[in-house]
Design an enzyme around this catalytic site. Structure first.
Site, PDB file in Angstrom:
ATOM      1  N   LYS A   9       0.788  -1.158  -0.074  1.00  0.00           N
ATOM      2  CA  LYS A   9      -0.073   0.110   0.054  1.00  0.00           C
ATOM      3  C   LYS A   9       1.060   1.293  -0.063  1.00  0.00           C
ATOM      4  CE  LYS A   9       0.983   1.210   4.310  1.00  0.00           C
ATOM      5  NZ  LYS A   9       1.602   2.409   4.896  1.00  0.00           N
TER       6      LYS A   9
ATOM      7  N   ASP B 176      -2.570  -1.973   9.708  1.00  0.00           N
ATOM      8  CA  ASP B 176      -2.479  -2.039   8.192  1.00  0.00           C
ATOM      9  C   ASP B 176      -3.003  -3.240   7.617  1.00  0.00           C
ATOM     10  OD1 ASP B 176      -1.457   0.646   7.869  1.00  0.00           O
ATOM     11  OD2 ASP B 176       0.601  -0.063   7.923  1.00  0.00           O
TER      12      ASP B 176
END
Length: 307
Positions: free
Chosen positions: A17, A145
């Site tokens: 990401k 995350d």
């Protein structure tokens, strides 16, 4: 996937990401910070193979420096597998083969992607069929995350980053990422940010929020508008700890990038390009200057079984 279909093993792919926007609030008594982040999953992936075993084990390989990746119960993917087994009352184990392509300790969520992939792989391997909501509950116990690595796409994260809301992103955004040979510790970067914020000229945001202009740029599929508003509060700390990153940021921005920023807690750098052709040109320029440069795009899907 049924138990019979998964008997020989399951392969899951999960993305790294980028934080397109990252605002960090003040530190709490427990040492954690509230954040507001715009996440985008990009086409740099981790692959995890899960095969039946009597106990829990992991082997790690890949194209990045893995010297800091544990190959025992400290590995986040192993912890994820154990969580699934505990949740469903499974008494056996699993062997995980992890092939890494996301920089380690680079601010791109590689370890979180491994954990998300392990959750999906074990759910499929053992025929648990826990469902998305239950997997996300388990993911939130593993790290801020991990839920986003499950979700993928583009999302807004609040709280500690794990309270997710999908965000509409039209079209494709092209990035060039430049990894670093040595990672940065996320807790150390946050701690250094707190030290810097003790100075009167660097104040903490009381209630972090994503700039509405970022959401508008994503909805419009407009990289030029996004470049004007992308920001990372951790960047000042990462650059203070690794000053040489400034030279790379300046080179990228002078070589055609719309914007350059530290990814997450760093030290990976991300440069936004206007289109795929411009990203390729930037990749070539940075490579010619002696840096490893990777062209990626987003948004892409979250952790998924690969058939």
């Amino acid at each position: 996937m049924t138990q019979a279909l998964a008997a020989d093993g399951v392969r899951v792919r999960a993305p790294g990401k980028l934080n397109l926007f990252f605002e960090v609030g003040g530190v709490h008594d427990d040492g954690y910070h509230d954040v507001a982040s715009a996440y985008q999953a990009v086409s740099l992936y981790e692959d995890v193979w899960a095969t039946p075993s009597d106990d829990f084990s992991v082997a790690v390989s890949g194209t990045v420096d893995m010297s800091g990746v544990p190959a025992d119960d400290r590995n986040l993917a192993v912890r994820a597998a154990r969580l699934v087994a505990q949740r469903i009352g499974y008494s056996g184990g699993v062997h995980l083969d992890i092939v890494k392509h996301v920089p380690v300790a680079g601010g791109m969520g590689g370890g979180s992607a491994d954990a998300a992939a392990a959750l999906v792989a074990c759910d499929a391997l053992w025929g648990a069929e826990l469902g998305s909501a239950e997997l996300h509950k388990l993911a939130s116990r593993l790290g801020a995350d991990v839920p986003f690595a499950l979700m993928g796409g583009t999302a807004i994260g609040t709280g500690r980053g794990d309270q997710l809301s999908p965000a509409l992103a039209k079209g494709r955004f092209d990035w060039v990422v430049v990894p670093s040979n040595a990672g940065l510790s996320t807790p150390e970067v946050y701690a250094h940010l707190d030290e810097l914020r003790a100075r009167p000229d660097i104040a903490a945001t009381r209630t972090p929020a994503v700039d509405p202009a970022v959401l508008q740029a994503l909805r419009a599929g407009d990289p030029i508008a996004l470049a004007e508003h992308t920001r990372n509060d951790l960047q000042i700390a990462a650059l203070s700890m690794r000053p040489q990153l400034r030279e790379v940021l300046e080179l990228g921005e002078e070589s055609g990038a719309l914007a350059g920023l530290v990814s997450g807690s760093g030290p990976t750098l991300a440069f936004l390009a206007v289109d795929p052709e411009s990203a390729l040109e930037l990749q070539i320029t940075l490579s010619a200057a002696g840096y490893e440069a990777l062209h990626v795009h987003g948004p892409v899907a979250g952790a998924r079984v690969v058939t």
